[in-house]
Design a protein around this motif. Structure first.
Motif: not given
Length: 57
Positions: A3-8, A19-24
């Motif tokens: 998740i952190r890699a995607i956020q980065k 984090e919630t947006e990435v998971i959804q």
């Protein structure tokens, strides 16, 4: 960690995601690419099987 890699990556592109947006987003993508909830079920099963195997080693 994923998740952190995607956020980065999103931040590098000038965006922002919780984090919630990435998971959804990942859930929606998984449902589009597989047979609805079946694909998610198989991935969870795979993760659980892997963890079980690692404990036995």
């Amino acid at each position: 960690m994923e998740i952190r890699a995607i956020q980065k990556y999103i931040k590098k592109k000038g965006g922002k995601a919780t984090e919630t947006e990435v998971i959804q987003a990942c859930i929606r993508l998984a449902k589009r690419l597989s047979a609805e909830d079946w694909g998610i079920y198989l991935e969870i099963k795979h993760v659980h099987n892997y963890k079980y195997k690692m404990k036995r080693l």
